[in-house]
Design a protein around this motif. Structure first.
Motif, PDB file in Angstrom:
ATOM      1  N   ILE A 260       0.839  -1.203   0.000  1.00 30.33           N
ATOM      2  CA  ILE A 260       0.000   0.000   0.000  1.00 30.33           C
ATOM      3  C   ILE A 260       0.870   1.247   0.000  1.00 30.33           C
ATOM      4  N   SER A 261       2.015   1.188   0.671  1.00 27.40           N
ATOM      5  CA  SER A 261       2.940   2.319   0.684  1.00 27.40           C
ATOM      6  C   SER A 261       3.405   2.661  -0.726  1.00 27.40           C
ATOM      7  N   VAL A 262       3.735   1.627  -1.501  1.00 27.07           N
ATOM      8  CA  VAL A 262       4.133   1.838  -2.898  1.00 27.07           C
ATOM      9  C   VAL A 262       2.958   2.394  -3.700  1.00 27.07           C
ATOM     10  N   PHE A 314      10.551   1.644   8.522  1.00 27.57           N
ATOM     11  CA  PHE A 314      11.640   1.911   7.572  1.00 27.57           C
ATOM     12  C   PHE A 314      11.304   1.369   6.186  1.00 27.57           C
ATOM     13  N   PHE A 315      10.763   0.147   6.143  1.00 25.74           N
ATOM     14  CA  PHE A 315      10.359  -0.421   4.857  1.00 25.74           C
ATOM     15  C   PHE A 315       9.317   0.466   4.171  1.00 25.74           C
ATOM     16  N   ALA A 316       8.335   0.933   4.939  1.00 23.18           N
ATOM     17  CA  ALA A 316       7.272   1.755   4.364  1.00 23.18           C
ATOM     18  C   ALA A 316       7.832   3.035   3.755  1.00 23.18           C
ATOM     19  N   LEU A 317       8.755   3.683   4.453  1.00 26.91           N
ATOM     20  CA  LEU A 317       9.381   4.895   3.921  1.00 26.91           C
ATOM     21  C   LEU A 317      10.209   4.589   2.677  1.00 26.91           C
ATOM     22  N   GLN A 318      10.953   3.492   2.729  1.00 28.07           N
ATOM     23  CA  GLN A 318      11.794   3.107   1.590  1.00 28.07           C
ATOM     24  C   GLN A 318      10.949   2.822   0.360  1.00 28.07           C
ATOM     25  N   PHE A 319       9.858   2.068   0.551  1.00 25.66           N
ATOM     26  CA  PHE A 319       9.021   1.696  -0.585  1.00 25.66           C
ATOM     27  C   PHE A 319       8.184   2.870  -1.086  1.00 25.66           C
ATOM     28  N   PHE A 320       7.924   3.828  -0.198  1.00 26.42           N
ATOM     29  CA  PHE A 320       7.225   5.049  -0.622  1.00 26.42           C
ATOM     30  C   PHE A 320       8.071   5.781  -1.657  1.00 26.42           C
ATOM     31  N   THR A 321       9.373   5.850  -1.431  1.00 22.14           N
ATOM     32  CA  THR A 321      10.252   6.504  -2.415  1.00 22.14           C
ATOM     33  C   THR A 321      10.322   5.682  -3.701  1.00 22.14           C
TER      34      THR A 321
END
Length: 403
Positions: A260-262, A314-321
């Motif tokens: 969902i973050s992506v 951290f994963f959510a922020l990384q995948f958001f980018t």
């Protein structure tokens, strides 16, 4: 801008559905990796990663075949050809009791699925151009992201009530329905005047033309670096959450939340890309990608995994980018390739995937007891990508000032 009178909404959803066959074939299998490994007598858990990564190798190889052919025969016949290969490959995966044959079947699945995946990008390029093309690709990816959200849960449910083989059967049936929809509703997007008469030299001339376009090559390499680092997560996520954290039952939910973050990022990109432009967004996203991964490595350098809430954050922020990078990097690579969209899409996909597979296998081999190697891989790949991005920009200083 738009170059077709077909329904935009249906076109976007159909393109997403074509790409979704690929996602379903990868993500729905994740919860079943231990069961498949046990069935195939695999003793090393790291070997299970190849059931995921090898399908990407097939995706890369298949694009080299189907892309050039589509510039001569059109997009639709090539989609049908690829899906026929996928059917044969799925039968191999369902019936085999041998690890090597399973890997062969997964590679062959990738070869077949390379067709709808490549043709999706080519058909978008046939129909749209410029930043608007990036917007459409973002919307396609946003809808496509719904599949990774539900696929692991679906795969787990099928495995519990039936067996891991039912995952492959379900994926095959889903593909048949999408192909039927595609056959009934989608017109050929390649105009007759753009068709290149088939000859064996098509790929050679297209390849030479591709490598003459510096920006297409650079953005393809960038795609390979980002895809490779993300592929490490795909191939090791089951091992991380189920083995390192003991969260086998929660794995599908965690995987869905990160998908969902992506999806959120791609949705925002579809709204922002026309206003701010692809390059500016890519630059900001890559700076964030590098910064987040570096922060994790510095904070958890000792190798002890943080609480699951911190890791997921951290994963959510990384995948958001990453959500801002996937579609834009592909669109930037394809932008100057309109005259060879089929060959261009094939080479873009092949080179980025062939780069990604060894990156994923190498970094994944270190993800055993800690997640630090994964974020270290994010950092190294992101830093190299950022430097290449700067090397391709003649207005770096101006771009930085704008951000």
């Amino acid at each position: 801008m738009r170059k077709s009178d077909t329904s935009q909404a249906e076109f976007v959803v159909l393109m997403a559905a074509l790409m979704s066959i690929v996602a379903l074939s990868i993500d729905a299998v994740l919860p079943a990796l231990p069961n498949i490994g046990a069935h195939l007598n695999i003793t090393d858990p790291n070997q299970n990663q190849k059931i995921i990564t090898m399908i990407f190798l097939g995706l890369g190889i298949g694009q080299l075949v189907f892309g050039p052919l589509s510039d001569s025969f059109g997009r639709k016949p090539i989609v049908y050809m690829g899906f026929t290969v996928f059917i044969a490959a799925s039968i191999i995966c369902i019936t085999t009791k041998n690890f090597e044959m399973m890997i062969f079947g997964r590679i062959l699945q990738g070869v077949g699925l390379a067709s709808p995946r490549t043709m999706c990008i080519a058909m978008v390029r046939d129909t749209y151009s410029g930043d608007y093309m990036a917007k459409i690709l973002s919307i396609v990816v946003m809808i496509f992201i719904l599949v990774p959200v539900i696929a692991p849960t679906l795969g787990q449910a099928l495995m519990v009530y039936f067996s891991w083989k039912s995952i492959f059967i379900f994926t095959l049936c889903f593909g048949v329905l999408v192909m039927l929809w595609f056959w009934l509703r989608q017109n050929e997007t390649l105009k007759e005047k753009y068709k290149i008469p088939y000859r064996l030299s098509i790929f050679k001339t297209g390849t030479i033309e591709f490598f003459k376009i510096r920006s297409a090559v650079i953005y393809t390499i960038l795609s390979g670096l980002i895809t490779g680092s993300f592929m490490v997560y795909l191939s090791t996520s089951q091992q991380i959450f189920e083995k390192q954290y003991g969260l086998a039952e929660e794995f599908p939910l965690i995987f869905a939340s990160l998908a969902i973050s992506v999806g959120l990022a791609t949705f925002l990109n579809s709204r922002l890309v026309v206003k701010f432009g692809m390059r500016r967004i890519v630059h900001t996203a890559m700076l964030s990608f590098v910064g987040i991964s570096l922060l994790y490595v510095l904070v958890f350098y000792g190798g002890v995994n943080p609480p699951i809430e911190v890791l997921v954050g951290f994963f959510a922020l990384q995948f958001f980018t990453i959500g801002f990078l996937f579609g834009n990097l592909r669109a930037l690579a394809m932008e100057p390739l309109g005259h060879i969209a089929g060959v261009g899409s094939a080479l873009n996909g092949f080179l980025s995937t062939v780069m990604a597979v060894p990156i994923a296998n190498f970094i994944g081999s270190f993800v055993v007891k800690s997640v630090v190697p994964l974020f270290s891989g994010f950092f190294v790949c992101g830093l190299i990508a950022l430097l290449l991005f700067y090397s391709n920009s003649s207005k770096v200083v101006k771009l930085i000032k704008q951000v």
